[in-house]
Design an enzyme around this catalytic site. Structure first.
Site, mmCIF file in Angstrom:
data_model
loop_
_atom_site.group_PDB
_atom_site.id
_atom_site.type_symbol
_atom_site.label_atom_id
_atom_site.label_comp_id
_atom_site.label_asym_id
_atom_site.label_seq_id
_atom_site.Cartn_x
_atom_site.Cartn_y
_atom_site.Cartn_z
ATOM 1 N N LYS A 150 96.878 54.090 98.760
ATOM 2 C CA LYS A 150 96.477 52.713 98.450
ATOM 3 C C LYS A 150 96.784 52.408 96.990
ATOM 4 C CE LYS A 150 92.926 50.412 97.025
ATOM 5 N NZ LYS A 150 93.686 49.384 96.316
ATOM 6 N N GLU A 179 90.605 61.741 88.804
ATOM 7 C CA GLU A 179 91.228 61.589 87.478
ATOM 8 C C GLU A 179 90.702 60.276 86.924
ATOM 9 O OE1 GLU A 179 93.354 63.681 86.088
ATOM 10 O OE2 GLU A 179 93.627 64.984 87.805
ATOM 11 N N CYS A 203 95.079 55.899 80.317
ATOM 12 C CA CYS A 203 93.812 56.644 80.356
ATOM 13 C C CYS A 203 93.740 57.627 79.183
ATOM 14 C CB CYS A 203 93.692 57.376 81.674
ATOM 15 S SG CYS A 203 95.125 58.405 82.031
ATOM 16 N N GLU A 207 85.801 52.791 76.913
ATOM 17 C CA GLU A 207 87.243 52.754 77.178
ATOM 18 C C GLU A 207 87.644 51.279 77.264
ATOM 19 O OE1 GLU A 207 88.675 53.763 81.143
ATOM 20 O OE2 GLU A 207 90.284 54.888 80.214
HETATM 21 P P1 NAD Z 1 89.723 51.068 89.185
HETATM 22 O O1 NAD Z 1 88.830 52.238 89.265
HETATM 23 O O2 NAD Z 1 89.117 49.728 89.121
HETATM 24 O O3 NAD Z 1 90.734 51.037 90.435
HETATM 25 C C1 NAD Z 1 91.515 52.152 90.785
HETATM 26 C C2 NAD Z 1 91.811 52.110 92.265
HETATM 27 O O4 NAD Z 1 90.588 52.225 92.970
HETATM 28 C C3 NAD Z 1 92.450 50.806 92.736
HETATM 29 O O5 NAD Z 1 93.399 51.090 93.731
HETATM 30 C C4 NAD Z 1 91.281 50.047 93.316
HETATM 31 O O6 NAD Z 1 91.635 49.106 94.308
HETATM 32 C C5 NAD Z 1 90.472 51.187 93.921
HETATM 33 N N1 NAD Z 1 89.047 50.887 94.126
HETATM 34 C C6 NAD Z 1 88.270 49.994 93.464
HETATM 35 N N2 NAD Z 1 87.010 50.002 93.971
HETATM 36 C C7 NAD Z 1 87.004 50.929 94.970
HETATM 37 C C8 NAD Z 1 86.003 51.415 95.858
HETATM 38 N N3 NAD Z 1 84.750 50.940 95.841
HETATM 39 N N4 NAD Z 1 86.338 52.384 96.732
HETATM 40 C C9 NAD Z 1 87.592 52.886 96.777
HETATM 41 N N5 NAD Z 1 88.581 52.458 95.973
HETATM 42 C C10 NAD Z 1 88.295 51.490 95.066
HETATM 43 O O7 NAD Z 1 90.651 51.369 87.946
HETATM 44 P P2 NAD Z 1 91.819 50.464 87.386
HETATM 45 O O8 NAD Z 1 91.196 49.320 86.673
HETATM 46 O O9 NAD Z 1 92.818 50.187 88.451
HETATM 47 O O10 NAD Z 1 92.504 51.489 86.362
HETATM 48 C C11 NAD Z 1 91.992 51.714 85.124
HETATM 49 C C12 NAD Z 1 91.161 52.961 85.097
HETATM 50 O O11 NAD Z 1 91.909 54.060 85.607
HETATM 51 C C13 NAD Z 1 90.805 53.358 83.684
HETATM 52 O O12 NAD Z 1 89.469 53.762 83.623
HETATM 53 C C14 NAD Z 1 91.725 54.530 83.383
HETATM 54 O O13 NAD Z 1 91.284 55.405 82.418
HETATM 55 C C15 NAD Z 1 91.826 55.162 84.715
HETATM 56 N N6 NAD Z 1 93.037 55.990 84.791
HETATM 57 C C16 NAD Z 1 92.879 57.347 84.743
HETATM 58 C C17 NAD Z 1 93.990 58.172 84.780
HETATM 59 C C18 NAD Z 1 93.839 59.672 84.750
HETATM 60 O O14 NAD Z 1 94.789 60.373 85.096
HETATM 61 N N7 NAD Z 1 92.707 60.215 84.383
HETATM 62 C C19 NAD Z 1 95.264 57.617 84.853
HETATM 63 C C20 NAD Z 1 95.394 56.232 84.885
HETATM 64 C C21 NAD Z 1 94.251 55.428 84.865
#
Ligand code: NAD
Length: 428
Positions: free
Chosen positions: A119, A195, A229, A326
């Site tokens: 997804k 992650e 991230c 963050e």
């Molecule tokens: P997010 O957590 O809002 O969304 C990530 C994914 O999760 C999306 O596909 C979203 O649709 C899905 N999602 C949202 N709510 C959900 C739920 N209740 N159940 C299941 N899936 C759900 O994050 P974002 O805004 O897309 O990305 C930014 C975040 O990602 C930042 O916190 C960043 O640090 C983190 N990030 C971490 C890494 C790493 O490797 N550690 C890499 C890239 C981004």
């Protein structure tokens, strides 16, 4: 599972072909990624798209090298282990590196012999759909990679709660990671790999090459418009060079160009969407209200679009929101320290533990810092180096489980022990 019928060598061969197709479509894929996420075209071609193809190749070579072990058992017993694919994997990925995230999840899972649902983030579904099309072209059987677009609270949550999904590999925010773990616990107790977010420090010592340190801090905070991230947005500078560093880093931003991500002279494109744009600006306002000094940038720019001038704050205190949260945008917080002990304490003064940078010429300092900071990756005199062979993943509330490297393969496998009595053996 469809792939259980396929020889592992053949899996690897198809993955190699898939990688070649990604390379052949590099221009198209990079443009789609930029349109969706506002990323810089030139960098996206290399970092995101070539990086994705190479990620596939790395794991393609591992597909036929997965094996168990023979066990030394008590008595007349023959024992061995099998390392089997974990089953159906749900990959849930974010919007900041859509292709790289896709392939850092899909590649080891394919090598392991899993089937999967991917997804993509709702903001950036385009390349994931293209990757699904190319998978078919490469010869990956129908049903092995299934891309499901949709919102997190519906499509994402269904993956986390599904009784027929055997494992979830998630990259995204800490808040959503927590929800996924709760949902997995309430459904079929599927293992999860998380992650998550970060608020990574860069610690610059008095003996550092100051020009290199300026360059590293600038890239660490502002690369991909701060939507990383691993962004090194807490910059700690030792007191002997602090003032000079502030002057130099501020001066260096005069040549930093914000604008059209398709223009090769541009350093920074727009934030991914309106929500992110407004979130970043509200953090900047908060920083000013809390008493930090905005020495450059911090304003929207351009006539349209979600562009923000990269912001640098000085006089930042550890307990300010801009030093703790963050932000996921182009905002640097500069802070001062005196001793190495203070640097260690400040670097670890966060709920996160994804990455850290240390800039020094002193090997003893570098060694002590890399063993004292609680984070999954430490860069010494460099920053943001991600490699398909290098395990990547956080400590503390940045999550657990690794992407990249052979460690990532392990999470898509499970170990089964097989025991049988053995008779008439010439030795035991
Ligand atoms: P997010 O957590 O809002 O969304 C990530 C994914 O999760 C999306 O596909 C979203 O649709 C899905 N999602 C949202 N709510 C959900 C739920 N209740 N159940 C299941 N899936 C759900 O994050 P974002 O805004 O897309 O990305 C930014 C975040 O990602 C930042 O916190 C960043 O640090 C983190 N990030 C971490 C890494 C790493 O490797 N550690 C890499 C890239 C981004």
């Amino acid at each position: 599972m469809a792939t259980s019928l396929m020889q592992s060598l053949e899996r690897g061969r198809i993955m190699m072909k898939y990688a070649d197709l990604i390379d052949q479509q590099k221009e198209e894929l990079a443009k789609l990624e930029c349109l969706d996420a506002g990323k810089l075209l030139a960098l996206t071609k290399v970092v995101d798209i070539e990086g994705s193809a190479d990620m596939l190749r790395y794991y393609a070579g591992a597909a036929d090298k997965i094996h168990g072990e023979t066990l030394k058992m008590a008595g007349n017993l023959h024992g061995y282990t099998l390392r089997e694919p974990i089953g159906v994997v749900g990959h849930i990925i974010p919007w900041n590196f859509p292709s790289l995230m896709f392939f850092s999840k899909v590649s080891p899972a394919l090598a392991a012999g899993c089937t999967m649902i991917v997804k993509p983030a709702e903001q950036t579904p385009l390349t994931a759909l293209y990757h699904a099309f190319l998978a078919k072209e490469a010869g990956i059987p129908d049903g092995v990679i299934n891309v499901v677009t949709g919102f997190g609270s519906t499509a994402g949550a269904s993956i986390a709660s599904h009784m027929d999904i055997d494992m979830v590999s998630f990259t995204g925010s800490t808040a959503v990671g927590r929800k996924i773990m709760e949902t997995a616990a309430k459904s079929n107790l599927k293992p999860v790999s998380l992650e998550l977010g970060g608020k990574s420090p860069i610690i610059i010592f008095d003996d550092a090459d100051i020009d290199m340190a300026v360059d590293l801090a600038r890239t660490a905070t502002f690369y991909n418009k701060g939507e990383a991230c691993i962004a090194g947005s807490r910059v700690y500078v030792q007191e002997g060079i602090y003032d000079k560093f502030v002057t130099k880093v501020t001066e260096s931003m005069k040549s930093w160009v914000v604008g059209d991500p398709f223009d090769p002279h541009v350093h920074q494109g727009p934030q991914v969407d309106k929500a992110q744009f407004e979130k970043v600006l509200s953090y900047i306002e908060h920083g000013k209200r809390e008493g930090a000094t905005l020495v450059t940038g911090g304003k929207p720019c351009g006539e349209k679009g979600y562009y923000i001038e990269p912001a640098i704050f000085t006089d930042v205190e550890e307990d300010m929101l801009i030093a703790k949260d963050e932000i996921f945008g182009p905002v640097m917080s500069l802070m001062k320290f005196k001793t190495i002990e203070e640097a260690i304490e400040k670097a670890n003064n966060t709920k996160y533990g994804l990455a850290a940078g240390v800039v020094t010429k002193d090997l003893n300092i570098a060694n002590r810092m890399s063993r004292s900071i609680r984070a999954g990756i430490i860069w010494i005199n460099c920053y943001l180096i991600i490699d398909r062979g290098c395990p990547f993943g956080g400590f503390k509330m940045s999550g657990f489980g690794k992407d990249s490297g052979m460690h990532a393969l392990e999470k898509y496998l499970q170990v089964k022990s097989v025991i049988t009595p053995i008779f008439d053996s010439p030795w035991l």
